[in-house]
Design a protein around this motif. Structure first.
Motif, mmCIF file in Angstrom:
data_model
loop_
_atom_site.group_PDB
_atom_site.id
_atom_site.type_symbol
_atom_site.label_atom_id
_atom_site.label_comp_id
_atom_site.label_asym_id
_atom_site.label_seq_id
_atom_site.Cartn_x
_atom_site.Cartn_y
_atom_site.Cartn_z
ATOM 1 N N GLU A 1 0.827 -1.211 0.000
ATOM 2 C CA GLU A 1 0.000 0.000 0.000
ATOM 3 C C GLU A 1 0.859 1.259 0.000
ATOM 4 O OE1 GLU A 1 -2.543 2.343 3.372
ATOM 5 O OE2 GLU A 1 -2.896 0.174 3.218
ATOM 6 N N SER B 1 3.810 1.709 -1.096
ATOM 7 C CA SER B 1 4.596 1.938 -2.317
ATOM 8 C C SER B 1 3.900 2.939 -3.232
ATOM 9 C CB SER B 1 4.843 0.617 -3.048
ATOM 10 O OG SER B 1 3.658 0.113 -3.640
ATOM 11 N N HIS B 2 2.571 2.993 -3.169
ATOM 12 C CA HIS B 2 1.808 3.914 -4.015
ATOM 13 C C HIS B 2 1.883 5.358 -3.527
ATOM 14 C CE1 HIS B 2 0.014 0.773 -6.518
ATOM 15 N NE2 HIS B 2 -0.100 0.057 -5.417
ATOM 16 N N ASN C 1 2.896 -3.033 -10.561
ATOM 17 C CA ASN C 1 1.815 -2.086 -10.277
ATOM 18 C C ASN C 1 2.236 -0.629 -10.220
ATOM 19 O OD1 ASN C 1 -0.687 -3.852 -9.434
ATOM 20 N ND2 ASN C 1 1.107 -4.808 -8.488
ATOM 21 N N PHE C 2 3.534 -0.384 -10.063
ATOM 22 C CA PHE C 2 3.946 1.010 -9.911
ATOM 23 C C PHE C 2 4.277 1.603 -11.269
ATOM 24 C CE2 PHE C 2 5.074 4.477 -7.236
ATOM 25 C CZ PHE C 2 5.999 5.202 -7.956
#
Length: 233
Positions: free
Chosen positions: A158, A160-161, A230-231
């Protein structure tokens, strides 16, 4: 321009990046680089019932709260409190690398030290069964999960976003370009703090040892793959 916070995860090329950042910030704003050795020494003198990372986190909060610094960087892990306090005036960025390579580099670097904190005297087999190896294998888990949600895998993903740029050491040029474009600074990254040549390298590690390394890095591998998938910083 917002303030910038570079979370320096050990053995991910951060020393070279910090050097480049110092040069790129000339004429832009002051730089606060948390001194790894000095902060450890100060903590050892007066630990005050908190962790070393907790102490470093307070130093980072001080620097971010100061009007003297435009960029804050150092070995300090994520903090929900720090993020919530400064998210409107600061952008967060970092760089990662393959966790297994980072693990081996970490061991090699500390083994080669002649002295200093975190010097490692253990042979590789002994190290792989130690508590220290468990810690070294979970650096992404600790750094991204942060102080308040310690070792929480979901929190690490979480959080990382909340970083505007996360680079990969496999593509330093791409990372530098993203930082330059996003923050309007000219980041040029050289090569510093290279590991001394030692007998322990990925080519000489046995199959059994490598299996143990992968086991120790299991959660960091999951976080690393999550970031890659995802990043989009």
């Amino acid at each position: 321009m917002k303030k910038l916070f570079f979370m320096h995860i050990p053995k991910c090329g951060g020393t070279s990046i910090k050097s480049g950042l110092r040069k790129s910030m000339k004429g832009v704003g002051g730089v606060f680089s948390l001194d790894n050795h000095a902060s450890k020494r100060a903590y050892d003198i007066n630990p005050e019932n908190e962790s070393l990372f907790g102490f470093r986190n307070k130093l980072a909060m001080y620097a971010l709260g100061s009007n003297h610094y435009q960029l804050v960087m150092g070995h300090t892990i994520f903090s929900d409190r720090l993020y919530e306090a400064f998210k409107d005036e600061c952008e967060f960025f970092t760089i990662v690398r393959d966790p297994v390579k980072r693990f081996i580099s970490h061991y090699t670097f500390n083994k080669a030290k002649k002295s200093g904190h975190f010097k490692n005297e253990m042979a590789f087999d002994d190290f792989l069964t130690s508590k220290e190896a468990e810690d070294v294998g979970s650096f992404y888990l600790r750094y991204f999960a942060g102080i308040e949600r310690r070792l929480d895998l979901n929190a690490a993903k979480e959080n990382s976003h909340k970083f505007s740029v996360i680079g990969d050491l496999n593509d330093v040029v791409g990372f530098a370009n993203n930082v330059s474009e996003r923050y309007g600074i000219d980041l040029q990254v050289g090569v510093e703090n290279v590991n001394p040549s030692l007998s322990t390298s990925s080519k000489e590690i046995t199959k059994e040892q490598m299996e143990r390394v992968y086991e120790l890095c299991q959660k960091d591998i999951e976080i690393y793959n999550y970031i890659k998938s995802n990043f989009h910083g």
